[in-house]
Design a protein around this motif. Structure first.
Motif, mmCIF file in Angstrom:
data_model
loop_
_atom_site.group_PDB
_atom_site.id
_atom_site.type_symbol
_atom_site.label_atom_id
_atom_site.label_comp_id
_atom_site.label_asym_id
_atom_site.label_seq_id
_atom_site.Cartn_x
_atom_site.Cartn_y
_atom_site.Cartn_z
ATOM 1 N N THR A 160 -19.672 18.053 26.053
ATOM 2 C CA THR A 160 -20.380 16.815 25.718
ATOM 3 C C THR A 160 -19.497 15.611 25.987
ATOM 4 N N HIS A 161 -20.152 14.486 26.160
ATOM 5 C CA HIS A 161 -19.443 13.244 26.469
ATOM 6 C C HIS A 161 -20.221 12.092 25.863
ATOM 7 N N SER A 162 -19.543 11.220 25.169
ATOM 8 C CA SER A 162 -20.151 10.020 24.594
ATOM 9 C C SER A 162 -19.240 8.841 24.885
ATOM 10 N N GLN A 163 -19.815 7.775 25.422
ATOM 11 C CA GLN A 163 -19.023 6.640 25.875
ATOM 12 C C GLN A 163 -19.666 5.347 25.416
ATOM 13 N N ASN A 164 -18.920 4.532 24.698
ATOM 14 C CA ASN A 164 -19.377 3.226 24.260
ATOM 15 C C ASN A 164 -18.988 2.208 25.321
ATOM 16 N N THR A 165 -20.000 1.596 25.962
ATOM 17 C CA THR A 165 -19.715 0.683 27.059
ATOM 18 C C THR A 165 -19.179 -0.667 26.598
ATOM 19 N N GLN A 166 -19.278 -0.953 25.284
ATOM 20 C CA GLN A 166 -18.747 -2.208 24.775
ATOM 21 C C GLN A 166 -17.266 -2.070 24.419
ATOM 22 N N THR A 167 -16.936 -1.043 23.610
ATOM 23 C CA THR A 167 -15.536 -0.829 23.210
ATOM 24 C C THR A 167 -14.764 -0.013 24.228
ATOM 25 N N GLU A 168 -15.488 0.638 25.185
ATOM 26 C CA GLU A 168 -14.901 1.503 26.206
ATOM 27 C C GLU A 168 -14.208 2.724 25.604
ATOM 28 N N ASP A 169 -14.631 3.142 24.399
ATOM 29 C CA ASP A 169 -14.128 4.373 23.792
ATOM 30 C C ASP A 169 -14.897 5.568 24.345
ATOM 31 N N ILE A 170 -14.182 6.650 24.614
ATOM 32 C CA ILE A 170 -14.784 7.870 25.144
ATOM 33 C C ILE A 170 -14.391 9.035 24.259
ATOM 34 N N ILE A 171 -15.379 9.819 23.868
ATOM 35 C CA ILE A 171 -15.147 11.059 23.123
ATOM 36 C C ILE A 171 -15.767 12.195 23.931
ATOM 37 N N MET A 172 -14.954 13.181 24.271
ATOM 38 C CA MET A 172 -15.416 14.296 25.082
ATOM 39 C C MET A 172 -15.001 15.616 24.441
ATOM 40 N N THR A 173 -15.913 16.569 24.407
ATOM 41 C CA THR A 173 -15.592 17.926 23.970
ATOM 42 C C THR A 173 -15.678 18.835 25.186
ATOM 43 N N LEU A 174 -14.608 19.574 25.424
ATOM 44 C CA LEU A 174 -14.530 20.420 26.606
ATOM 45 C C LEU A 174 -13.653 21.637 26.311
ATOM 46 N N PRO A 175 -14.245 22.760 25.864
ATOM 47 C CA PRO A 175 -15.660 22.949 25.593
ATOM 48 C C PRO A 175 -15.950 22.863 24.099
ATOM 49 N N SER A 176 -17.229 23.118 23.753
ATOM 50 C CA SER A 176 -17.642 23.236 22.367
ATOM 51 C C SER A 176 -18.363 24.572 22.218
ATOM 52 N N LEU A 177 -18.023 25.305 21.172
ATOM 53 C CA LEU A 177 -18.569 26.641 20.947
ATOM 54 C C LEU A 177 -19.431 26.655 19.694
ATOM 55 N N GLN A 178 -20.625 27.214 19.806
ATOM 56 C CA GLN A 178 -21.503 27.404 18.660
ATOM 57 C C GLN A 178 -21.998 28.848 18.679
ATOM 58 N N GLY A 179 -21.869 29.537 17.544
ATOM 59 C CA GLY A 179 -22.350 30.899 17.438
ATOM 60 C C GLY A 179 -23.004 31.132 16.093
ATOM 61 N N SER A 180 -23.980 32.016 16.041
ATOM 62 C CA SER A 180 -24.661 32.278 14.776
ATOM 63 C C SER A 180 -25.245 33.686 14.771
ATOM 64 N N ILE A 181 -25.391 34.227 13.574
ATOM 65 C CA ILE A 181 -26.079 35.491 13.338
ATOM 66 C C ILE A 181 -27.248 35.200 12.418
ATOM 67 N N ASP A 182 -28.408 35.732 12.752
ATOM 68 C CA ASP A 182 -29.624 35.448 11.998
ATOM 69 C C ASP A 182 -29.496 35.863 10.539
ATOM 70 N N ARG A 183 -30.423 35.340 9.746
ATOM 71 C CA ARG A 183 -30.422 35.605 8.305
ATOM 72 C C ARG A 183 -30.521 37.108 8.014
#
Length: 904
Positions: free
Chosen positions: A422-445
């Protein structure tokens, strides 16, 4: 001797080899003659017998030629048989008659004639087949008024021609065609005389080429005297002159080449257009090359060059595989130079933008998905680009991207995993936050107390637990440091495991209750240590690399119900009843204190003054709380619906109308509030929304009501506002937004998908998204082509659409009592005439007392051509753009494009 047939039955003729044996020839001729004559005579006799007395006729009636296969019992001799006249079966029919002339070897078909032989299909008014020469002729016939009708239609394989007349030889494949009309892709071709040399080469004389729908009366065409035409591949001409409205223009070429591949696209040069700018000089823009790499993907390379040294490059590619995936990639780079070196306003900078969109077809694998939506680059790209003009993208403060892969495992219990960047960039403050990579895992109820019957009912049987895991590798940096070594040095890595345990049950039949507890374990790869630095005379953070972890847990419960109320006014009333639905709920959450993860550090050199901190302060998933949390929350949602008697008296059922889609109230109370840094009661949040005029108008509103008073300095104090001489609540903020879209066209407008992809709006309140690389696309929503037939005065029914947006914001945090925002925006598009379209986007800011973004749009449909003009007269992005050119992509380089970007 002539054998005829009935008007609509097909006749098949199979010509078999004739032997040289004289006896065989005589015998076959005898059987054919006697058989045909007898059948013909018998058919006439039967016809006469069926007629009433006194109405006998001698009019010749066509009959179908019988299929006769003589049997030769004589032993074949050794003489080689002659070659057959036709080496295939002929099928034909005609409305008036089909005449066979055996002496001259001719078959004549008249009126709505059709002939099918091998891969040739021929339809015409008259068709004459010479089966000795293997040649066919087709032409028009005159109707009762003496007008020539039933033009020939000749089709061989995928090639189709509609001439005035045609002569074709089946053996040599050569043809002579007069006034032929044919289509090749988007091109329509008409030639006075066409000579078909073979299956792949045609020579044309007196030809015209056009993309107009009417090839006989086109609004423009290319006239040439000599043409070599290879269907599906190319057209090579001699002297070619462009003719507009039957008036020859001075635009001529000594020769011309038109690619006509049957493939979807072919590679070729993209001719640049000339422009000028008073900040960058003269330029050649949008020139390059298109690569048709395969049926599944392509590549377009475009470039701009300005005389002051500025240049731009763009790489655009689209790809698709049926039932698997599709997507496109756009990479843009611009090196911008303003003014001249040595002048005070001289500047130089490089900007770029990368867009990637990818979607996977669910049919390929339902258990896994891969998708991408990328929009990243320089924060100032959409503000300064010389090839993008869209104020909606310009005002956007955030660029975001996501690339994700999801996989579902068919296990018991089910499980799934997701990897994303993911990547999020504020064009006013020019701050960039990037996740490389991000992991999500789950087991059902998992329901450990459910019996074999599978019934989940009650407090115990509804107890369930899950397992969730989340991991991130995050980078936080600035625009100027993006993908530079320092960005990777500051990376943070973390992983969090969560096990929620919950249940739900009913209380007193009408109340739904639930309880849950959550255990969390958080891992990090680095922590901090605060130490006092005598050199800097302050405490500094020291990074400690290495694995560390903290563990937390919490408890929560909730109780809710649904209350229905109906107010009846009578079936004879216009409004028969109003239904009110309330959903109150109460929640309680408790989180204990985790002081064991806190340490102290010296604030000064003496070490006597200390402060507390936790080594997990800068972690990805936050830090454990020092103070326990003891909060109860209250929420109430409402909906209002009315039953209204329909105006149509034939309908017996009342019509349901939503009066208020939602009206929500929420607040909470913190039992551990100290009245200084935290207050017990939180502000009451009010939000709601509804729709009017058949859901065409959307209205949303919200407000913040604070129960506490403020002092003379505007600071909140631990005293209720009502006890301080005020009202029960103090409204600190409020907002109202109204959106209204309506049209007399009866259909909704298309969304501005490219603007939305760039981060702008999906409507045209900030104008249409204008890609200055390609002006062939319409500025208005795409609509089906309309016929040029007007059966009524156009002014009595002018198509139009309008979009309105109004926004009001109120602020009263420190008794300022001001309207901080108050603006209205409007966009209107209309068809002034069937061929003229016009549109305007504008607005007014009542706080700043000025006109907001304004754009004027005009467009003229010139049938095969399109003329467009748009003008943005105000602001830093003021510019105008004029375009006239052929709509067809095959002739996209025949255009004139002029634009002004004086203030960019």
């Amino acid at each position: 001797m002539t054998c005829q047939k009935t008007s609509h039955n097909f006749t098949k003729i199979a010509f078999k080899p004739l032997h040289t044996n004289l006896f065989n020839i005589v015998l076959i001729s005898f059987f054919l003659t006697i058989g045909c004559g007898n059948l013909y005579s018998q058919e006439i006799k039967n016809k006469k017998k069926s007629l009433p007395a006194g109405k006998q006729t001698d009019k010749t009636t066509s009959v179908e030629k019988p299929a006769i296969t003589p049997t030769d019992t004589i032993k074949l001799d050794t003489v080689r048989p002659k070659k057959t006249f036709l080496d295939g079966k002929v099928r034909y029919k005609a409305k008036d008659y089909a005449k066979i002339d055996q002496k001259n070897k001719l078959i004549t078909l008249y009126n709505e004639a059709e002939l099918y032989y091998k891969d040739v299909e021929l339809k015409s008014g008259i068709i004459v087949l010479n089966y000795e020469k293997d040649e066919v002729y087709a032409g028009r016939i005159k109707d009762s008024a003496g007008v020539l009708t039933q033009y020939p239609n000749f089709k061989q394989g995928s090639s189709e021609v509609q001439p005035d007349s045609i002569r074709f030889n089946f053996k040599t494949k050569k043809a002579l065609i007069y006034n032929s009309r044919t289509e090749q892709g988007e091109f329509k071709i008409k030639a006075a005389v066409t000579k078909k040399e073979n299956d792949s080469v045609y020579f044309l004389k007196g030809a015209r080429f056009t993309t107009s729908t009417d090839v006989d009366n086109p609004e423009y065409y290319f006239q040439t005297s000599k043409v070599k035409f290879i269907p599906g591949k190319k057209v090579i001409t001699g002297l070619t002159n462009m003719v507009i409205a039957d008036v020859p223009t001075p635009l001529a070429l000594p020769f011309a080449y038109f690619p006509m591949s049957q493939e979807k696209s072919v590679s070729g040069i993209i001719i640049p257009s000339y422009n000028d700018s008073n900040t960058r000089g003269f330029s050649l823009q949008n020139g390059g090359y298109y690569f048709a790499l395969s049926d599944n993907y392509d590549l377009t390379v475009l470039g701009d060059y300005y005389t002051n040294g500025s240049y731009a490059m763009r790489f655009e590619s689209a790809y698709a595989t049926r039932y698997k995936y599709r997507g496109n990639v756009n990479i843009r780079f611009e090196n911008l130079i303003s003014s001249e070196r040595g002048y005070p306003d001289y500047s130089k900078q490089s900007i770029y933008n990368i867009q990637w969109s990818h979607s996977k077809d669910t049919k390929s694998n339902p258990n896994s998905t891969f998708s991408a939506s990328v929009n990243m680059g320089s924060s100032k790209y959409f503000k300064q680009s010389i090839n993008q003009a869209n104020i909606g993208s310009n005002l956007n403060n955030t660029l975001s991207s996501s690339i994700s892969y999801n996989k579902t495992f068919n296990t018991i219990p089910g499980s799934r995993i997701s990897l994303s960047a993911t990547h999020s960039q504020n064009t006013q403050t020019e701050d960039i936050i990037m996740t490389l990579p991000s992991l999500q895992g789950s087991i059902d109820r998992i329901y450990p107390f459910v019996g074999k019957d599978g019934v989940k009912k009650g407090l115990i049987k509804n107890i369930n637990l899950q397992y969730n895991v989340s991991g991130k590798n995050e980078f936080k940096t600035k625009d100027s440091l993006f993908f530079k070594p320092q960005m990777f040095q500051d990376a943070r890595i973390g992983l969090q495991q969560t096990i929620p345990l919950s249940t739900n049950f009913k209380i007193f039949k009408y109340f739904s209750a639930g309880a849950s507890t959550t255990y969390q374990e958080t891992w990090v790869n680095k922590t901090i240590e605060k130490v006092y630095d005598p050199a800097e005379e302050k405490a500094v953070d020291k990074t400690v690399n290495g694995f560390d972890a903290f563990r937390t847990y919490n408890f929560s419960t909730n109780l809710g119900t649904t209350i229905y109320g109906t107010f009846n006014f009578g079936d004879d009333k216009r409004i028969q009843s109003i239904r009110h639905v309330m959903r109150p709920s109460v929640t309680y959450a408790y989180t204990p204190s985790f002081e064991k993860y806190y340490n102290t550090y010296a604030v000064d050199a003496s070490g006597r003054i200390t402060s507390e901190y936790t080594r997990f302060e800068n972690g990805l998933y936050g830090a454990p709380g020092k103070d326990n949390s003891n909060i109860v929350g209250f929420a109430l949602s409402n909906t209002f619906e009315a039953k209204v008697r329909d105006r149509d008296s034939t309908k017996t059922e009342p019509k349901k109308i939503m009066l208020l889609n939602n009206l929500n109230f929420s607040t909470s109370y913190n039992f551990n509030a100290d009245g200084k840094s935290t207050f017990g009661w939180q502000p009451v949040l009010v939000s709601g929304g509804t729709q009017f005029f058949d859901n065409k108008m959307n209205m949303n509103f919200g407000a913040t009501l604070d129960p506490y008073a403020i002092d003379n300095g505007g600071n909140k104090i631990d005293k209720f506002n009502i006890d301080n001489g005020g009202s029960l609540f103090r409204m600190t903020s409020a907002n109202v937004t109204v959106n209204y879209s309506f049209s007399n066209k009866g259909t909704g407008k298309e969304k501005n998908t490219q603007s939305q992809r760039n981060g702008g709006r999906s409507d045209d309140l900030f104008g249409t998204n204008t890609d200055l690389n390609d002006s062939r696309n319409s500025q208005f929503a795409n609509e089906p082509e309309k016929e040029d037939v007007i059966t009524e005065f156009f002014n009595s029914k002018v198509p139009w659409d309008m979009t309105l947006a109004y926004s009001l914001t109120y602020s009263n945090v420190k008794r300022e009592n001001t309207i901080s925002g108050n603006s209205i925006m409007v966009s209107v598009n209309t068809d002034l005439t069937p061929k003229w379209k016009a549109g305007v986007s504008t607005g007014y800011d009542f706080v700043q007392k000025g006109v907001t973004f304004t754009q004027f749009r005009f467009e003229r449909d010139l049938l095969s051509w399109r003329m467009a003009f748009n003008w943005q007269p105000l602001g830093n992005n003021s510019n105008w753009n004029f375009f006239i050119g052929i709509k067809s992509g095959m002739l996209s380089d025949i255009k004139w494009n002029k634009r002004s970007v004086s203030n960019r």
